[in-house]
Design an enzyme around this catalytic site. Structure first.
Site, short mmCIF file in Angstrom:
data_model
loop_
_atom_site.label_atom_id
_atom_site.label_comp_id
_atom_site.label_asym_id
_atom_site.label_seq_id
_atom_site.Cartn_x
_atom_site.Cartn_y
_atom_site.Cartn_z
N LYS A 225 -53.89 -0.48 81.16
CA LYS A 225 -53.66 -0.44 79.72
C LYS A 225 -52.55 -1.41 79.37
CE LYS A 225 -51.66 2.59 76.17
NZ LYS A 225 -51.11 3.91 75.89
N GLU A 274 -42.66 9.93 67.70
CA GLU A 274 -42.69 10.04 69.16
C GLU A 274 -41.31 10.26 69.77
OE1 GLU A 274 -44.40 7.65 73.09
OE2 GLU A 274 -45.08 7.14 71.07
N GLU A 318 -56.59 6.29 77.44
CA GLU A 318 -55.29 5.74 77.06
C GLU A 318 -54.21 6.82 77.14
OE1 GLU A 318 -53.18 3.96 73.03
OE2 GLU A 318 -55.37 3.87 73.21
N GLU A 453 -56.46 -0.07 62.98
CA GLU A 453 -55.52 0.97 63.41
C GLU A 453 -54.08 0.51 63.21
OE1 GLU A 453 -54.05 2.80 67.62
OE2 GLU A 453 -56.21 2.76 67.30
N LYS A 457 -50.95 2.12 60.84
CA LYS A 457 -49.60 2.42 61.33
C LYS A 457 -48.54 1.68 60.52
CE LYS A 457 -51.09 3.45 66.05
NZ LYS A 457 -51.15 2.99 67.46
#
Length: 470
Positions: A225, A274, A318, A453, A457
């Site tokens: 990834k 996060e 992912e 995407e 964000k």
């Protein structure tokens, strides 16, 4: 015009004076710090008032936790690969001879360092990141900490036998807080402006080419990834109202950590969902967050998007990479480690993510910076294998990340603290804002979908700034 509601200013001089007398007997520079309870203060309004004095804001609205740092009593700055450890050692050395009185204030208050680290271990060279070191944690001269148990004001100063007299420093701190207690708060400006996109780095075509190349590298087995980021620079008709932006982030993203760190005229601001890691005593908490889907205003469609996210092999792949990294990085220092068996969906205003909570208990006396060093950068912002992913990312990204995707947070005198990953963020400078967003790229990543995407964000912060087309 409104006024911040506060009771009379606490007598900082009375709290600091006896500590300064004790410190005067030492022959070395000595930290003196006192913590006193104060009435509740609006952290966003206080930050707005204190910005000309140098201010930082860290806030978790939903948890009722905030820190507003004002001025600088001491700071640790480092720009090399050992930055986490060097700053940790410097902080412990300062505390060894410190004269500190925190009364009955709870853990997570009192003298603490507030700041962050760049994504890379060398400072960014671009104008956007001017003044932002690769690592900088500041001990505020004044710190207003709010917890569910109440609010506390911490005044700190480093006394040098050959430096400024203690009485002068104490008087300055007392006067500063008195000024902030009495100063009027001007109302915020227009709620939002129309913003013009001045620059996209890279543009859509270049971005999609990078996604295709990284996806191909994953498909050929070179890596598992890689996370690709992009930036967009916006311009408003007048200076952006930073306090208004913070207020809107506080309201629109209460479940996130809202932050603002200034360097001269530039402020790095964001609302990140996060957590990198938190530590209280020996108890650590973190979360694997990777795999994303957009939100919908229609409840039925929104639920369908969540179900598709949970069922997506690409998104779960992912996500699994991040879970495995957390397990491998924390197991050597954890006496026990608890990891959720299956990911769940966490919904935010513009994006929903797969998340897996992780908790544990440390086996030794490592501080929170030890854990930050072990975890940064996670595969959620870098990739795996880490070294190869970072090499390929550096080849594809034409911009510098600076503090974007780096760890920002705080560490207290016990070594406890919390750091988050600085996502959904950007730099505001006058009427200009440069925003950043990224996407995890695996073998079956679709370039157009990844662009969409990343656009979603960008709206997490962008919607607090104004109206624009990401």
């Amino acid at each position: 015009m409104t006024v911040v509601e506060r009771a009379p200013a606490p007598d900082l001089a009375a709290a600091l004076a006896p500590l300064a007398v004790e410190a005067a007997a030492k022959e070395e520079a000595t930290l003196v710090s006192a913590t006193v309870p104060v009435p509740a203060v609006d952290p966003v309004a206080l930050h707005g008032l204190a910005r000309p004095l140098g201010a930082a804001l860290w806030m978790q609205p939903q948890a009722g936790i905030s820190h507003v740092g004002i001025g600088e009593a001491w700071a640790a700055r480092q720009s090399h690969e050992a930055r986490f450890g060097v700053i940790s050692v410097a902080w412990r050395m300062l505390l060894e001879s410190a004269v500190v009185d925190t009364g009955d204030a709870p853990r997570g208050t009192g003298p603490l360092l507030l700041g962050g680290f760049g994504y890379d271990d060398e400072p960014a060279e671009s104008e956007v990141w001017e003044g932002f070191e690769a690592g900088c944690l500041v001990l505020p001269a004044l710190l207003l900490s709010t917890t569910p148990r109440g609010s506390w004001l911490t005044a700190s100063m480093v006394l040098d036998p050959d430096g400024v007299p203690p009485g002068t420093m104490i008087g300055s701190l007392d006067q500063t807080w008195a000024f902030l207690s009495e100063a009027p708060v001007l109302p915020s400006g227009p709620p939002r402006q129309s913003l013009v996109v001045r620059r996209r780095v890279p543009d859509a075509k270049a971005w999609q080419g990078s996604v295709a190349r990284l996806a191909g590298a994953v498909g050929r087995g070179r890596l598992d990834k890689a996370v690709l980021s992009r930036s967009v620079t916006l311009e408003a008709a007048s200076e952006i109202d930073l306090t208004g932006v913070m207020r809107r982030l506080e309201t629109s993203a209460p479940e996130s950590t809202v932050f603002a760190f200034s360097r001269g005229p530039r402020t790095f601001v964001g609302a990140t969902p996060e957590r990198l890691v938190s530590l209280q005593g020996r108890e650590l908490r973190t979360v694997a967050m990777a795999g994303s889907a957009p939100r919908s205003a229609d409840p039925t469609e929104d639920e369908a998007l969540a179900e598709q996210l949970l069922a997506s092999d690409k998104e779960r792949e992912e996500h699994a990479v991040v879970v495995d990294m957390l397990r491998g990085s924390l197991a050597p220092v954890a006496q026990e480690l608890t990891i959720g068996r299956t990911p769940e969906v966490a919904r935010f205003r513009h994006v929903q993510h797969l998340v897996t909570p992780v908790s544990g208990r440390l086996t030794d006396d490592a501080d929170v910076l030890t854990l930050v060093e072990r975890l940064h950068p996670t595969p959620a912002v870098g990739g795996t294998p880490k070294d190869l992913a970072l090499e390929l990312i550096s080849e594809e990204e034409p911009h510098e990340r600076g503090w974007y995707a780096g760890p920002v947070g705080w560490i207290d005198r016990h070594g406890d603290g919390e750091f988050v990953v600085a996502l959904r963020s950007g730099v505001i400078h006058g009427a200009t804002a440069t925003l950043f967003a990224g996407c995890g790229i695996v073998a079956d990543s679709d370039p157009e979908r990844e662009w969409e995407e990343s656009s979603a964000k960008l709206q997490a912060l962008g919607s607090a700034l104004g109206r624009f087309e990401p």
